[in-house]
Design an enzyme around this catalytic site. Structure first.
Site, PDB file in Angstrom:
ATOM      1  N   ASP A 289      51.993  41.984  38.978  1.00  0.00           N
ATOM      2  CA  ASP A 289      51.229  41.726  40.185  1.00  0.00           C
ATOM      3  C   ASP A 289      49.744  41.779  39.777  1.00  0.00           C
ATOM      4  O   ASP A 289      49.379  42.194  38.669  1.00  0.00           O
ATOM      5  CB  ASP A 289      51.565  42.717  41.301  1.00  0.00           C
ATOM      6  CG  ASP A 289      51.234  42.108  42.676  1.00  0.00           C
ATOM      7  OD1 ASP A 289      50.518  41.088  42.721  1.00  0.00           O
ATOM      8  OD2 ASP A 289      51.683  42.657  43.694  1.00  0.00           O
TER       9      ASP A 289
HETATM   10  C1  BGC Z   1      50.171  40.599  45.883  1.00  0.00           C
HETATM   11  C2  BGC Z   1      51.270  39.660  45.463  1.00  0.00           C
HETATM   12  C3  BGC Z   1      50.733  38.257  45.340  1.00  0.00           C
HETATM   13  C4  BGC Z   1      49.570  38.267  44.368  1.00  0.00           C
HETATM   14  C5  BGC Z   1      48.965  36.901  44.121  1.00  0.00           C
HETATM   15  C6  BGC Z   1      48.928  40.457  45.022  1.00  0.00           C
HETATM   16  O1  BGC Z   1      47.864  41.174  45.495  1.00  0.00           O
HETATM   17  O2  BGC Z   1      50.654  41.918  45.817  1.00  0.00           O
HETATM   18  O3  BGC Z   1      52.329  39.710  46.371  1.00  0.00           O
HETATM   19  O4  BGC Z   1      51.741  37.388  44.913  1.00  0.00           O
HETATM   20  O5  BGC Z   1      48.564  39.105  44.883  1.00  0.00           O
HETATM   21  O6  BGC Z   1      48.267  36.446  45.181  1.00  0.00           O
END
Ligand code: BGC
Length: 746
Positions: A289
């Site tokens: 993530d």
């Molecule tokens: C979130 C994810 C997301 C990623 C990309 C993160 O902050 O937890 O769920 O896919 O950002 O945008």
């Protein structure tokens, strides 16, 4: 340039070996592996590391943008994939740089959070899950993929399959609710929708099961918070939807931000190497993530960023989202022997394999077709599905004196801060959804039905803030009407990531607005738009009818009107318990019993597991939802005793007792009376959504075998044990006992 053409020749020779479906298939997998290996053999260490790097284009970020220089990185072959970039024009330019200006010309993958639609926005996932309609959920994911792929995207960071039981946690909006069984089926539907059955087709995209793992159990519902749980609970409740996604062929996994039992998920080789890539034999790739490798430093698990990168790669993380850690440090770590180059090779092979599966080596531009973009995005067919998905997601929570459906000859006053809203209505994580006029508000939908002159409207107050100066106007509008429809709720930013709340009441002055309007004596219908269960005890006592509309998406206004006027008979059922008060959280129907449950015949007893002054039960249980008709149930089962090789057949007759056709979600729950690990009070085992015409009886058969009685024992073996089981059948998780049976050895 010469090198590129040699490279492309090599690749296209290999490409002709096979093209194939995404579903795991060992034969074809080895073809993709061979193809990936052929490229790997040409790569320098830096180029390999480049493939493990994912950067945001800078268009749309969910955290601090690490580096504005991604285009330079692209040219240098330091980047394998880009996210938050879309439209054919923009992505074509980025792809051109990768293919034409880097030494090997390896195409980029383009990722994006296409969570509940791309441009046509469907209800938020929690809302959509309330339809219990797996075909519908597959269809909306399919359309999301069709639109996203028409704009250059070939990888979505969805579905989120985190089981979530705490309404304080803002990300509860992104998942399928509190139940593992239902959540697993929904995970499969969504993966199938996004990926289709041929990943190399130009309208399918890679899916990503996230956030691995146990993110939904963040302590106290605070986002990113610690998780500490037994392996038994992890395997029983939180892992199955991931495994289901994997079995459906999900191409990628994203790790979660939380630490699990003392080890951040990003550095958790138990989760990644032992379970995911070991026990489950996952052959796709794992992405972090957003900056979660870097975050192992503040977690107190890594000394510094370089150390964090080593932990992540050693634990089995293949791609670094936005952290820049692999890019900066991995080379040194490998040279120092802190990371094996073979582990990097494995990561790169997995990533390249996906690029082959997507057909990017055959045609790096095949997702970039401006005609498809024009033709497909927000087309009529997609909008019609969005309307259907929205009304199927809505849950009728209360309907006293059949105030709903409204009759068209009654004068309605539309009151509340969200009546005219076109921004929040598409909800959180709405990808490329437009917040400036494309979505249909409730007001517009009424306008389309009745014309402008006829509408009574007052905003009353804002969602947030203390201003009550609009109350008089609202009360005056209510006085002129026969019935009041109030559209209230949260702002979309009050759910989703980093949007946890300690108070889950309707915010601002909205309750006071309800009270003021109700004092006119007019019937009051609440239409709620929100991304989490709210505590609605007072509203339930005060309003005449309540429709939970969630964030219903682009066609939300029309869908609300369809439900209010009975053009659609509501059939949605909650996939998450609605508490009476925030103090009951986390709250879920399949809890354990404790040694001191509340005795049904003596609910006020003192030394039992309870709260003072508040019942343990939810206000609205899991599986609950009313309709404009009513159903009666009759359920029987064919055996009192089964052996592990038998099948128990449960026959359910459901009769539509009312005056309208409807759809009912028939639910079957099981309780294991005694087991070597304390069992939940009941668990959902089967359900079916059936259309039942007025006066009609439909007969359904559910078949259970000993496999449905299995659980993880103390040694973490998935077993069934002889003993007595109870079955409950009905319209929600609070349904009655219908049968008791025993499992005996053969
Ligand atoms: C979130 C994810 C997301 C990623 C990309 C993160 O902050 O937890 O769920 O896919 O950002 O945008």
């Amino acid at each position: 340039m010469k090198r590129i053409s040699i490279f492309l020749l090599l690749v296209s020779a290999l490409s002709s070996c096979s093209d194939g479906p995404v579903q795991p298939d060992r034969e074809k997998d080895s073809v993709y592996t061979r193809k990936a290996d052929s490229v790997l053999g040409l790569m320098t260490l830096e180029e390999k590391i480049g493939q493990t790097v994912l950067f945001t284009s800078g268009w749309d970020v969910t955290g601090p943008s690490m580096d504005p220089n991604y285009k330079t990185y692209l040219k240098n072959g330091n980047v394998g994939a880009v996210f938050n970039a879309f439209t054919t024009e923009y992505n074509r330019e980025l792809q051109r740089i990768a293919v034409e200006e880097t030494r090997l010309g390896i195409p980029l993958m383009f990722g994006y959070d296409v969570i509940h639609g791309h441009r046509t926005i469907f209800p938020i996932p929690l809302g959509e899950s309330a339809s219990w309609d797996l075909d519908l959920m597959e269809k909306t994911a399919r359309i999301a993929a069709v639109e996203a792929s028409a704009e250059g995207i070939n990888w979505t960071f969805a579905p989120m399959v985190d089981v979530a039981r705490d309404a304080r946690w803002g990300r509860i909006a992104e998942g399928a609710g509190e139940d593992t069984y239902l959540g697993s089926l929904i995970a499969v539907a969504r993966v199938k929708g996004f990926q289709g059955d041929d990943l190399s087709a130009s309208n399918t995209i890679l899916a990503c099961a996230k956030h691995y793992a146990a993110y939904g159990a963040a302590m106290a519902g605070r986002d990113y918070n610690t998780v500490d749980m037994s392996e038994n609970e992890l395997r029983t409740t939180y892992l199955p939807p991931f495994k289901a996604a994997l079995d459906a062929g999900v191409a990628t996994f994203m790790n979660s931000f939380n630490d699990l039992n003392g080890v951040p998920a990003t550095g958790n080789s138990f989760l990644l190497r032992d379970i995911l890539k070991g026990e489950w034999d996952f052959d796709g790739f794992v992405v972090t993530d957003y900056t979660s490798i870097n975050e192992m430093v503040p977690h107190g698990y890594a000394r510094d960023e370089k150390h964090a990168g080593e932990i992540a790669m050693n634990a089995g993380v293949d791609m670094d989202m936005q952290g820049g850690i692999y890019m900066k440090y991995l080379k040194a770590s490998i040279e120092e022997g802190k990371v094996e180059e073979s582990d990097l090779d494995d990561a790169v092979r997995r990533i390249l394999e996906m690029k082959f599966r997507l057909g990017l080596f055959d045609d790096p531009y095949h997702y970039l077709d401006a005609d498809r973009e024009k033709e497909l995005v927000l087309n009529d067919e997609h909008l019609e599905v969005a309307r259907d998905a929205a009304r199927k997601s809505m849950v009728l929570l209360k309907n006293d004196n059949a105030v709903l459906p409204l009759s068209e000859d009654k004068k309605v006053a539309l009151i509340g801060p969200l009546v005219k809203d076109e921004k929040n209505i598409i909800g959180n994580w709405a990808a490329a959804g437009d917040r400036n006029g494309t979505a249909v508000s409730v007001y517009e939908a009424f306008e389309a039905r009745f014309g402008k002159e006829d509408l009574l409207f007052a905003e009353g107050c804002k969602v947030l803030g203390d201003d009550t100066s609009g109350f008089d106007e609202a009360v005056a509008a209510a006085r002129k009407a026969d019935v009041v429809v109030m559209v209230l709720g949260e702002l979309e930013g009050m759910t989703g990531e980093a949007a946890s709340r300690t108070d889950i009441n309707l915010p601002g002055k909205q309750k006071a607005l309800i009270a003021a309007v109700k004092a006119t004596g007019k019937p009051v219908v609440l239409v709620l738009m929100n991304g989490r269960p709210l505590s609605l005890e007072w509203e339930n006592d005060t309003a005449d009818a309540i429709v939970e509309a969630w964030w219903p998406g682009t066609m939300g206004g029309h869908a609300v009107a369809d439900v209010l006027y009975g053009d659609y008979n509501p059939s949605g059922k909650l996939t998450v318990s609605f508490p009476r008060t925030v103090g009951q959280l986390p709250l879920f129907y399949n809890h354990k019993n404790t040694g001191r449950p509340i005795p049904p015949d003596d609910p006020d007893q003192k030394y039992v597991s309870r709260y003072l002054y508040t019942p343990n039960t939810p206000l609205y249980p899991f599986g609950y939802g009313l309709s404009y008709t009513s159903y009666s149930y009759n359920a029987t089962a064919d055996k009192k005793t089964i052996t592990p090789s038998d099948t128990l057949e449960v026959t359910v007759k459901v009769t539509n007792m009312g005056e309208r056709d409807g759809e009912e979600v028939v639910q079957l729950y099981l309780r294991d009376k005694v087991a070597s690990v304390t069992p939940p009070v009941r668990s959902l085992k089967r359900f079916e959504k059936v259309a039942v015409k007025k006066g009609q009886t439909r007969e359904l058969t559910f078949r259970l075998t000993a496999d449905d009685l299995k659980f993880y024992n103390e040694d973490l073996e998935f077993v069934h044990e002889p003993g007595v089981f109870e079955l409950f059948v009905g319209a929600n998780s609070d349904c009655p006992l219908v049968h008791t049976f025993e499992l005996v050895e053969e």
